[in-house]
Each structure stands twice: as C-alpha cells, then as structure tokens.
Design an enzyme around this catalytic site. Structure first.
Site, mmCIF file in Angstrom:
data_model
loop_
_atom_site.group_PDB
_atom_site.id
_atom_site.type_symbol
_atom_site.label_atom_id
_atom_site.label_comp_id
_atom_site.label_asym_id
_atom_site.label_seq_id
_atom_site.Cartn_x
_atom_site.Cartn_y
_atom_site.Cartn_z
ATOM 1 N N LYS A 81 0.623 -1.021 0.149
ATOM 2 C CA LYS A 81 0.238 -0.147 -0.216
ATOM 3 C C LYS A 81 0.829 1.273 0.249
ATOM 4 O O LYS A 81 1.725 1.234 0.803
ATOM 5 C CB LYS A 81 -0.999 0.008 0.973
ATOM 6 C CG LYS A 81 -1.767 0.953 0.867
ATOM 7 C CD LYS A 81 -3.560 0.725 2.978
ATOM 8 C CE LYS A 81 -4.127 1.962 2.790
ATOM 9 N NZ LYS A 81 -4.893 1.721 3.312
ATOM 10 N N SER A 156 -9.538 2.015 2.476
ATOM 11 C CA SER A 156 -8.725 2.902 1.953
ATOM 12 C C SER A 156 -7.551 1.664 1.333
ATOM 13 O O SER A 156 -7.096 1.915 0.422
ATOM 14 C CB SER A 156 -8.235 3.721 2.697
ATOM 15 O OG SER A 156 -7.498 3.173 4.097
ATOM 16 N N SER A 180 -9.732 -0.321 7.387
ATOM 17 C CA SER A 180 -9.268 -0.186 6.234
ATOM 18 C C SER A 180 -8.852 -1.715 5.280
ATOM 19 O O SER A 180 -8.688 -1.485 4.353
ATOM 20 C CB SER A 180 -8.478 0.975 5.895
ATOM 21 O OG SER A 180 -8.371 2.280 6.278
#
Lengths: 485, 499
Positions: A81, A156, A180
């Site tokens: 990420k 997210s 997330s």
C-alpha cells in the site's frame, strides 16, 4: 502454464520455487504480464518498477541457487500500500501533496520482507492518507472492484484487496485504522487481518491516526495470510508502541472446533443487507455444527464506536498531517509571498476534500473550549468500549459479525454523503478503538458480490482467529477465488 | 510623585536548557554546534512521513539528574504531549513536550546575592522550581534575500524547560538565580549552558504589585539568550509597568520580545492572539515509567551542592569567602583543590591561594579564556591539561610551610612547575633554592658581617632605636649565602647578635 501462475497461492508458489520447478523471475514476468493485461481495468496499482522487480527476482533466484534462500516467502512478490515506506519507491499516500515523494528509507515491514527474501512489488492505490472506505478519495486514480468494475473495492486499502482479487499479486500489505484492511477484503472476497495494536511495527507507515493504525497482511487464503503475518511481526525499537520481544507471544490457536463464539446483540439487525445477514448466519450455523458454542454477548457501548472513532481519529490526523506544509518535501505552492503563506497555500492545494474535512474536524475537537466536550469525552468512551470488549472476550474466544453491513456499492453512489460512508466501518471500528486483532473471512456472495464475516479476538489471539477462519475456509472453497476479468 | 520603592516586582522564569547528550531527544542523530546547515538530520528529525519518535534514555536521565540536583520529586512516570502550531522551523508542525506529566516536579535552587563588597558574602535565598519538562528544540529560520532558509540541525535537540515559582523579587535575584542554576547544571554534567551557542534561553514573566497585594497582571518576555538580557528586561519591564500603572493605565497580559541592541522590549502578541496549541497526549510515545532503580543510580551522580561546598570551605577549611567562591564555581577546580588538600591537609588556605590565584590565572592564560566568575558563571578553564597535579602543588606548599623555601621562592617554583610539570622538590634542588637554615653556619656569617666596619653606622642606628636600620645588615648576609639564607632565621640571629 505461465499464464496460470497468477491464480496460485503464495504457499503453492513457494513450494514450486523450493522444488526448483519455478523461478522468481518467471513468476514475476508472469505477474508483470498480468499487470499489463489487467491493471488498467482494475486500477489497483499506482506504480510498478518492472526493472527493479526483475532485479529483485534475479537476486532471489541467485540466493536460492547458492543455497541461501531466506524462507517460505523467498522470491514471492508482495505488493505494498502506498502509505508504507520502501526506500527508493514513491510514497504518495495517493495524495497530490506527496505526488513527488520518493522514500529515502525503508519501513520496518519492508526490512522484514527483504529479510524474508520477498519481492517488494509495486505500490497500491488507496484513499488519500488512508481516509475513506471506497478508494474514491485517491488523488491518483480510481480503483474498481474486480467482481464488478462499476463498483468500489472498498477502502482505504482498496488497491491491496483489488490486486489480490484480480490475480495481480499473491500477497499484499494494507493498513487499517478503522477497517481499512477488513472492509475492502470483504468487498473483494479476500482475507484481511488487522493485528493486535503493537504486533507489527508502524515505523515507516505514514500516520493517519497513530493510536489506531496497524499494518496487516492481506491474501487470498488464510494460509497465505499466516505466512505473511509471520514475516511481518517482530519487535522494533524504532516504534515505542510495538511490543518488545517478551510481550509479543501469540495465544495458542487451540482447537477450532471447540471455540466459543460470541454474537454481539443487535449486530445483525438494522442496516444489514438481507443477503449479508444470510451469509453470516450460515457461517454461524456452520460453526455451531462443527461443535463450537455460540452465544449472544452484550456490548452496550457499541453504538458509541463510530462517533468516538471520528473524534479520536480526526484529532490525531489533524496533528499527524500538520507536517505536510511544502517546506521540506511534497507539494509546494507557487502562490506565496511569505513562508507562512506558502504553508497555507501548499496545504490548501495539496489535500483533497475528505482529508481537509477530517483535518478541520480534528482541529475543532481539540480546540480550547471544545476538547473536553469532544476529544476527552471520546477518550472516555474509547476506554469504555475497550473494557466491554475485553469483558466479552473473557467469556468467549471470538466475536463474530458481518465485516460490512452491505456489499460493495457503485462508484460515486455515496461520494456526496460522507456520513453514510462512515457507517461502512460500523463493525470494524471497535477493534481499532480497543487495539484488538480482527480478521475478515470471505463467506459467500450477495449476487455476484463477495461478502465476508468478521472475527474479533482478545489481544494476541491472532492464531485463534486464523484457525477459526481456516476451519471455515476448508469447508467452503472460497480460498483463492478470483474475479473473472 | 510616587516612587518605585512602593512597588514590588514579582518574577518567574522559564529556562530552556539544551541537555548534554550524544543524540537528539527522539532520534538517533547526533548534534553539536558549528556544523554545516542540515547536516545533523535524519528522517525522524525531518519529520518524514512514517517516522516515529523514540525517547532518548540519556536525555531522560539527565533530566532526572537535574531533578535530583535541585531536590525535586521524580514522579513514577512521565508522558509527552503534542503542542500543535505551524511554523517552518518546526518539522512536524507539532512539538513534543510534557504538559501534564513532567519528568521533574518541585525542588529549589539556592542563590547567593551580591555582597556589600567583593570580599563579603551576600544573602542566600531559595527559589522554588515548579517543574521541569523535557521537550524538543526546533530548527532555525533565517531570511536571505527574497527567500527564507531553514536549518534543522537544532531541531530535536533535547531541551529541559525549567519553570520557577514566582519567587524572584529583583533583577539581581534573577541574575543570581541564573548563575546558580548554570553552575548546578554544568557541575552535574546535565548541560553545558553555553549562552553564546544558544544552549540556554529564558522566558521572563514580570508583574508588579504593592507588597502584600495580590499578584499583578504579568507580561512574558520570550527568548532571552543571556543573563544580562534577563536582568535588563526585568529592569525595563518593571519601570514600564510602574509607569503604566502610575499613569492610570492597566497592564495588558501580553507576550513580548526584547531587543538587546536597543535595550528595549516590544509587544509580540496580546492575549487575544494567543495560540491555541490543541495539546493532546502523543500517541506515539507510551507513558514512560521512571524506575526507582534508575533514580537511585542517578542519585549517586549528584555532586555536592555549590553552596554546601562553599560553606564547608569557609567553615571547615577556614577559607575566606573570595577564595571559596572562586573554587566552588568550577567543580573540576574544586575537586582538584580537594585532592591537593588531601595530600597536604595542614594548610588549605595556602593551597587555596595558589589555586584560586596563580593556578587559575596561568590556566586561563594558557587557554586564552577570561578568568573568574563571569557572565557564563563557571570559570571556563579545564584542569584536564593542567601540567601540575594536586599532589605536586601540595608538595610545593609543604616545602614553604616547612621553611625549605620562602613564599617568594614558592612563586618562582610554581611558575617552573607550570612550565615543566616537575615536582617542586626537584626544581628546588635543581635550582639550588633550598634555604640555608643551618643556625651554626649562619651565626658565623652574622658575626663576620657585623664585624665589618662598613656596617657600623647601621648597627649604631639600630641600637639607637631605628628598627629599619637592621635591614641594611641583611643584604650582605644574603649576598654571602647566594640568597639562600632563611630570611626569618637571619632576622632572629641578627637581633640576638646585636643584643
């Protein structure tokens, strides 16, 4: 059959690499080909340095040749990420603010992956600074749900989940502040674990809300998730909130069939889509049939979780994001006459709407005259929620709920209603507030869209959660599922 | 017309001291003065995304040591808060500080006011410490041409902010407090307090009132970087506030700056513009337990208090105030002196004179530093390169005390010792300085000299009652002994011979 490599689990790829029937270079070439075919459609990655990946693969193959393989992740790509620092790679947090930033240092998890021989493979899209539940807040690109390209992948860590479901990579790292990792895992039909707060070092994770943030493993199977967790979890003197060597021993898994499962009262009621409720009830029935005891537990302060979270998280974020001012790195406004003006304009131009909304909210709740009514009150509510969860988890081994009340929604559907979007995290937030480990496990579909259930355990009970997940996964065949693209 | 005698000034100080540590307070970067801009930085100091603070144990221990030096309470735990404000020199746009749980609580600092003359000790008083907290320094912003430049070398340097109670009542007391504080900090190795390098900065809170009345509205003058600036600010601010109140105006609670060149203060911001720092507990640093074992270990490092030592020198060793105060101002010097006393306990005063005058003078000359208890408080000399060892100085004083050499010769021998590092006895022998105290031999010389008709006139004058005439006889005796005759013995023998 190089084109099938993207469907295999990390564990299987590891076995083939170990047996010499596969090289890391061949694997990475296959995944790069998959990337070229699919990423444009899905939008999971924001960056992939092919030459760097192949160089890492060759180095891995050479180590293995020399008998210096580093373990089960040797030669296996792990996508990361874009809020986790990898030296020499972009660290944009999908924000215009950090569009130009290349990290000069490695996060602890990057160190760990290198030490395990893994290939640090590309950067994954996310909501800007991890604020969001749909990855629509990325300033870089949209990410779409591989199961339905008109829908969001969750967020997210939307890129991390979508990359797995699209067969772009076997393993990925996400970060989880209020859900997330777990919410996009649920929406994309993959496994996502938010570890106990302190199990994995946050050094190199760009802070959103420091007391809630955790890095976690994401995979297409429980086994793969465990492999990645084992590589990531270690003591780190650079993060004072990370458990030391003496404090981090996981509780033993025990026997999954004897687990005591608690169902929080009211969690399957209002707001939960019928197909989601049905899938989760089927999972509960499965565990009962396996011999697990299932009982209802009370969590009376659960309703406070979402408002508490949006006070604590935004307060910390308003301070954590203060450093983005255009002075040392990142976006710098050209429209300024003085240093202070430069900082102001850089922030106005560099941040997106949701980030600004949360900075403003967090600034407000910490302001003189309001801190007692909001921030300090939220800290008390947080302590109460944690106490209730710990009390419940002294009676049962795990708490089981849906991960998200509804399946993935259409891109743009909730973009104008942030409050509605905040409710996506209603089941996942308490684990962050209480610092508890939590796992999302795929458990069926609502139409063509994946649904997951959510397990929360006592601190350091990751092994129990994973054992419970494995029991379910073994019987249901949701492991390794990928969307047809 | 009212006079300022009716007013009492009330002063409280916030003293920011850079601690003497190898690394920064929350990062592993080293720090020091005189490096090129932005050389002493790392990802943590620069606040790069993803970096986290790790508390420097050495900085916490130095803070605890300060607490023990001033007799403070060391709490069971301390914690850090974030103070949020935007400024380009602040890498994270929040400063890590300790708002609610400081590392040091209470304590007091003994101060000594100037006496009526340099030789007379002034009044002593205690100033209470409210607390001291450990925080991080910020960088430095400077303006160059049309742009601004930031140097983050100073960012993250450990700063101990020492906050006094409003116990000070004059500029002289403020000055005395800072001198005493600096001496204690340096003597314990907590800080170097080099004001030229900005290692000690003060915020000065001043209010006035009629004695016995409630506290008046105070102003805070920030960022004073010398003791003289604090003194001048107190004088200026006291006069200004008296002028305001006597003109019927109110004092505004405000933050002020000080222009040392012009010798005047100015308003920085008033209460309405006060920052809202949005303090909250730093989530990256867990509450730190301050173990009793650590506190006990550090307690053993606390040196003897400056004024306890001064009292001991005066009361037990019989030193005059001037010598005692010079010696105790420098711990190294005092310990050096004490080692010499240990080697020759019979004459501490003789040793003190040589140390406080000759040794200090020569050391200062050798290092090019000024002597004495100046603005920067401790005599800035180091004993590390002192060519004379304490036992050697003791040897010199013993030779004098035993009458082997005269006091005048001792000065000459001292100078030679400082040059060569040799023992006094060796120099005395090499130079043939040993005094002749052989009574028989000297008696013979005395008889020969008084028999010389050339001195008959002097003898007659002496016998007629002119005491001084005897001195004319001493020259020829000294000449015959090449100056080695013990002067006291000659005097004695002459008087005896002349009846």
């Amino acid at each position: 059959m190089a084109d099938a490599l993207h469907t295999l689990s990390a564990a299987e790829l590891g076995r083939r690499l170990a047996a010499g029937s596969l090289t890391s270079r061949a694997l990475c070439e296959a995944l790069i080909a998959r990337f070229d075919a699919v990423n444009e459609k899905v939008g999971a990655f924001t960056h992939l340095d092919r030459a760097d990946v192949l160089a890492q693969a060759d180095a891995s193959d050479a180590r293995r040749q020399a008998g210096q393989g580093r373990g089960p992740l040797e030669g296996i790509p792990v996508a990361i990420k874009d809020n986790i620092a990898v030296q020499g790679q972009p660290l944009t947090c999908s924000s215009k603010m950090l569009a130009s930033l290349v990290s000069p240092y490695d996060s602890h998890v990057a160190d760990r992956l290198r030490a395990a021989g893994a290939i640090l493979y590309g950067r994954l899209n996310m909501d800007e600074f991890a604020m969001g539940s749909s990855t629509e807040n990325s300033a870089v690109r949209k990410t779409f749900n591989p199961w339905d390209l008109t829908r969001i992948p969750g967020g997210s860590s939307g890129g991390s989940a979508a990359a797995l479901a699209a067969g772009l990579v076997p393993l990925s790292l996400g970060s989880d502040t209020g859900g997330s990792i777990r919410q996009p895992a649920s929406h994309c039909g993959v496994v996502g674990l938010k570890p106990t707060y302190g199990l994995i070092s946050r050094f190199g994770l760009v802070a959103f809300a420091s007391s809630l943030d955790q890095i976690g493993p994401m995979a297409r199977s429980i086994e793969d998730c465990e492999l990645l967790l084992a590589a990531l979890a270690s003591a780190d003197a650079r993060d004072m909130t990370c458990f030391g060597p003496d404090e981090r021993a996981l509780t033993s898994a025990g026997e999954a069939k004897k687990l005591r499962i608690g169902i929080p009262k009211g969690f399957l009621g209002k707001g939960v889509a019928p197909e989601v409720a049905a899938a989760v009830e089927a999972a509960i029935a499965f565990y009962r049939a396996q011999g697990c005891t299932v009982s209802e537990v009370e969590l009376p302060s659960a309703d406070l979780a979402v408002p508490t979270y949006y006070v604590v998280a935004t307060a910390e974020a308003s301070s954590n994001l203060g450093r983005y001012d255009g002075v040392r790195y990142g976006h710098r406004s050209a429209q300024a006459a003085t240093p202070v003006e430069m900082m102001t304009h850089s922030r106005s131009e560099g941040f997106g709407a949701e980030v600004k909304r949360r900075i403003l909210l967090g600034t407000f709740v910490l302001s003189a005259g309001y801190a007692d009514a909001y921030y300090n009150r939220a800290l008390r509510a947080r302590a109460k929620i944690r106490a209730e969860y710990l009390a419940a988890l002294s009676q049962v081994d795990v708490l089981l709920t849906p991960t998200v009340p509804t399946p993935a929604f259409k891109v743009g559907e909730k973009a104008s209603d942030p409050l509605q979007l905040y409710l996506e995290d209603i089941f996942t937030i308490p684990a962050n507030l209480a610092g508890l480990p939590a796992l999302s496990v795929p458990c069926g579909q609502s139409g063509h869209l994946p649904v997951g259930f959510h397990l929360v355990g006592a601190p350091l009970s990751e092994a129990k959660l994973l054992a419970a997940g494995r029991l379910f996964e073994a019987a249901h065949g949701f492991a390794h599922q990928q969307a047809a693209l | 017309m009212s006079s300022s005698a009716e007013w009492e000034v009330v002063i409280g100080l916030e003293v920011h001291v850079q601690l003497h540590t190898r690394a920064k307070v929350f990062a592993s970067s080293s720090w020091g003065f005189g490096q090129e801009p932005n050389e002493q930085v790392d990802p943590v100091v620069l606040g790069l995304p993803g970096t986290l603070p790790v508390v420097n144990r050495e900085a916490v221990e130095k803070s605890i040591l300060f607490g023990l030096v001033v007799g403070a309470e060391i709490p069971a735990r301390c914690a850090w808060d974030r103070k949020n404000y935007f400024y380009p020199d602040n890498p994270k746009n929040y400063q890590l500080t300790q708002k609610d749980f400081p590392v040091v609580i209470g304590g007091s600092v003994e101060i000594e006011l100037p006496g009526p003359s340099r030789n007379v000790m002034g009044e002593h008083k205690r100033v209470r410490i409210h607390h001291a907290h450990l925080e991080e320094d910020v960088g430095k912003l400077s303006h160059a041409g049309s742009g601004s430049l930031v140097d983050y070398n100073r960012a993250g340097v450990p700063l101990l902010e020492i906050v006094t109670e409003p116990d000070l009542r004059s500029s002289a007391e403020a000055e005395a407090f800072l001198r005493s504080l600096v001496a204690m900090l340096t003597q314990a190795g907590v800080a170097d307090c080099d004001m030229e390098k900005g290692q000690l900065r003060c915020d000065c809170n001043v209010s006035i009132r009629h004695p016995g009345a409630p506290l008046g509205t105070r102003t805070e003058t920030k960022n004073l970087n010398s003791i003289s600036s604090v003194r001048d600010t107190v004088i200026y601010e006291t006069a200004r506030q008296i002028r305001e109140l006597e003109a019927g105006r109110a004092i505004t609670q405000e933050t002020r700056g000080w222009n040392a060149e012009l010798g005047r203060g100015y308003v920085l911001r008033d209460k309405e513009d006060a920052h809202d720092y949005r303090y909250f507990p730093d989530p990256d640093i867990p509450t730190l337990e301050l173990s009793r074992a650590t506190v006990e270990r550090l307690a053993k490092q606390v040196p003897e208090n400056l004024y306890d030592r001064q009292r001991r020198y005066m009361d037990t060793l019989g030193l005059p105030f001037t010598a005692a105060s010079v010696l105790v101002a420098n711990r190294e010097l005092a310990e050096w002196f004490e080692a010499a006393v240990a080697a020759h306990p019979a004459n501490p005063q003789g040793l003190a004179n040589l140390v406080a005058n000759d040794l200090l003078r020569d050391l200062a000359a050798a290092s090019g530093a000024p002597t004495g208890f100046e603005e920067a408080a401790p005599a800035p000399v180091s004993l590390a390169s002192c060519p004379i060892k304490p036992a050697q100085l003791a040897g010199l004083v013993k030779l004098t005390d035993d009458g082997v050499i005269s006091k005048q010769q001792a000065k000459e021998v001292f100078a030679e010792m400082f040059k060569s590092g040799q023992d006094a006895a060796a120099i005395v022998d090499a130079k043939g300085l040993r005094q002749n105290s052989d009574t028989g031999e000297l008696e013979k010389i005395v008889q020969e000299v008084i028999a010389d008709p050339a001195v008959a006139k002097s003898i007659a004058e002496y016998r007629a009652g002119n005491e001084k005439a005897i001195n004319a006889l001493k020259g020829p005796i000294m000449k015959r002994t090449q100056g080695k005759a013990n002067p006291g013995l000659i005097d004695q023998l002459l008087r005896k011979a002349l009846g």
